[in-house]
Write an enzyme that holds these catalytic residues in place. Structure first.
Site, PDB file in Angstrom:
ATOM      1  N   GLU A 104       0.896  -1.164   0.000  1.00 40.82           N
ATOM      2  CA  GLU A 104       0.000   0.000   0.000  1.00 40.82           C
ATOM      3  C   GLU A 104       0.927   1.204   0.000  1.00 40.82           C
ATOM      4  OE1 GLU A 104      -1.226   2.969   0.437  1.00 40.82           O
ATOM      5  OE2 GLU A 104      -2.221   2.768   2.392  1.00 40.82           O
ATOM      6  N   GLU A 113       3.727  10.858  -2.090  1.00 42.94           N
ATOM      7  CA  GLU A 113       4.711  10.284  -1.160  1.00 42.94           C
ATOM      8  C   GLU A 113       5.976   9.777  -1.827  1.00 42.94           C
ATOM      9  OE1 GLU A 113       2.852   7.467   1.491  1.00 42.94           O
ATOM     10  OE2 GLU A 113       1.291   8.932   1.809  1.00 42.94           O
TER      11      GLU A 113
HETATM   12  C1  LIG Z   1       1.047   3.955   3.287  1.00 40.32           C
HETATM   13  S1  LIG Z   1       2.003   3.124   4.517  1.00 40.32           S
HETATM   14  C2  LIG Z   1       1.291   1.502   4.505  1.00 40.32           C
HETATM   15  C3  LIG Z   1       1.510   0.729   5.781  1.00 40.32           C
HETATM   16  C4  LIG Z   1       0.856  -0.660   5.849  1.00 40.32           C
HETATM   17  N1  LIG Z   1       1.262  -1.508   4.741  1.00 40.32           N
HETATM   18  C5  LIG Z   1      -0.643  -0.550   5.858  1.00 40.32           C
HETATM   19  O1  LIG Z   1      -1.268  -0.950   4.862  1.00 40.32           O
HETATM   20  O2  LIG Z   1      -1.213  -0.052   6.840  1.00 40.32           O
HETATM   21  C6  LIG Z   1       3.527   2.974   3.678  1.00 40.32           C
HETATM   22  C7  LIG Z   1       4.664   2.367   4.486  1.00 40.32           C
HETATM   23  O3  LIG Z   1       5.782   2.240   3.614  1.00 40.32           O
HETATM   24  C8  LIG Z   1       6.971   2.577   4.290  1.00 40.32           C
HETATM   25  N2  LIG Z   1       7.951   3.013   3.284  1.00 40.32           N
HETATM   26  C9  LIG Z   1       7.937   4.158   2.557  1.00 40.32           C
HETATM   27  N3  LIG Z   1       8.989   4.195   1.712  1.00 40.32           N
HETATM   28  C10 LIG Z   1       9.680   3.037   1.910  1.00 40.32           C
HETATM   29  C11 LIG Z   1      10.874   2.494   1.348  1.00 40.32           C
HETATM   30  N4  LIG Z   1      11.551   3.143   0.404  1.00 40.32           N
HETATM   31  N5  LIG Z   1      11.311   1.300   1.811  1.00 40.32           N
HETATM   32  C12 LIG Z   1      10.626   0.642   2.780  1.00 40.32           C
HETATM   33  N6  LIG Z   1       9.485   1.105   3.352  1.00 40.32           N
HETATM   34  C13 LIG Z   1       9.023   2.293   2.920  1.00 40.32           C
HETATM   35  C14 LIG Z   1       6.552   3.653   5.274  1.00 40.32           C
HETATM   36  O4  LIG Z   1       7.454   3.725   6.369  1.00 40.32           O
HETATM   37  C15 LIG Z   1       5.152   3.185   5.673  1.00 40.32           C
HETATM   38  O5  LIG Z   1       5.167   2.387   6.842  1.00 40.32           O
END
Ligand SMILES: C[S@@+](CC[C@H](N)C(=O)[O-])C[C@H]1O[C@@H](n2cnc3c(N)ncnc32)[C@H](O)[C@@H]1O
Length: 308
Positions: A104, A113
């Site tokens: 997601e 983002e």
């Molecule tokens: C929109 S949230 C979704 C969280 C969870 N999957 C949910 O559905 O509730 C996006 C997540 O991706 C992580 N994230 C963003 N960029 C990332 C990257 N380059 N590598 C790993 N994680 C990342 C963020 O820290 C965040 O926890």
């Protein structure tokens, strides 16, 4: 916005339209014995759905410290087939290629983002040939804002407030995108912009474009944009004003002057994310009607203020 703030995860989990759509898609795609990568796992909710659907091994990856809470939540729920990995830098390694990559990753109007580049790298490194992406595609759509109140809220400098001539900065009141939900009655007929196949995409799009015409005249005060995500064959997540509300709401791009569209005239829109080192992400947007194109953005007035 920071995913180290737990409040962001609460907002996402409270969005049951989003979360249940993912759960249905995971149940549709993940079969017993499959391996799954949950990229950007946050609290691990999608990993837990994958485990519940019968995945043999799930790799839950996140760059934020929330991954430690996710691990504790999985243990509390008696789930042993999930491995948690905190990725601090660009890449991470897995012991095998996975059958399904679920993520997601969509920000406001998808692109806010900037997670797509990291998602595409994770896909290329870790999804087996023929593996499945959830979501498999995203599509953007928009409608023109026809509610004059939206324009009037920003046009207050036209009335010489406090007897002062603010005309020099009048258009700056329109130079900000707004993240808000609108209702269909405030909007023209919706029309699709482009879409992106996430299994095949090579890069994030530079611009989101589309064109339409209306069978009757329309006075437009801005663009209301949103997206949908095809999570699986049978599951589509829709963030449009006519669908059940989600935490993504819509993104509104105001026009400093109303654009009057004649019946059957072709009108095109173009919306661009603008990223620059050390600066918050900005937007440029344009409308082209009757051969005239008007561009707006939400950063030049800041640059103007900083150079004085
Ligand atoms: C929109 S949230 C979704 C969280 C969870 N999957 C949910 O559905 O509730 C996006 C997540 O991706 C992580 N994230 C963003 N960029 C990332 C990257 N380059 N590598 C790993 N994680 C990342 C963020 O820290 C965040 O926890």
């Amino acid at each position: 916005m920071s995913y180290d703030d737990f409040s962001e995860h609460v907002i996402m989990l409270q969005d049951s339209v989003r979360t249940l759509a993912y759960e249905r898609a995971i149940r549709e795609v993940v079969r017993p014995g499959m391996t799954v990568l949950d990229f950007g796992c946050g609290t691990g909710v999608l990993s837990l759905f994958a485990a519940r659907a019968g995945a043999e091994r799930v790799y839950a990856v996140d760059k934020a410290a929330i991954v430690h809470a996710a691990e504790a939540i999985a243990r509390r729920n008696g789930c042993k087939q999930i491995s948690f990995i905190r990725t601090e830098g660009e890449g991470f390694t897995l012991p095998e290629k996975v059958d399904v990559l679920v993520s997601e990753w969509m920000g406001i109007f998808v692109l806010r983002e900037n997670m797509m580049p990291a998602l595409l790298s994770a896909r290329d490194a870790h999804l087996r040939p023929g593996g499945v992406m959830i979501p498999r595609a995203v599509g953007w759509s928009c409608a023109f804002i026809i509610d004059e109140a939206f324009y009037r809220e920003r046009a207050f400098f036209d009335d010489r407030p406090y007897g002062i001539d603010f005309s020099l900065v009048r258009d700056w009141a329109f130079a900000d995108v707004q993240w808000r939900s609108l209702t269909p009655s405030q909007l023209s007929i919706a029309f699709p912009l482009q879409s992106l196949d996430i299994a095949a995409a090579q890069r994030e799009p530079d611009c989101i474009q589309g064109a339409t015409s209306f069978p009757h005249p329309v006075t437009a005060y801005g663009i209301c944009g949103w997206f949908d995500a095809q999570l699986s064959e049978g599951e589509k997540l829709d963030t449009s004003p006519s669908a059940p509300p989600t935490h993504w709401k819509q993104l509104l791009f105001p026009f400093a002057r109303p654009v009057v569209l004649a019946a059957d005239d072709k009108v095109s829109v173009d919306i661009r994310p603008v990223r620059a080192e050390g600066r918050r992400m900005s937007w440029r947007w344009s409308v082209k009607a009757a051969r005239e194109t008007v561009w707006y953005d939400d950063f030049s007035y800041r640059a103007h203020l900083l150079t004085k």
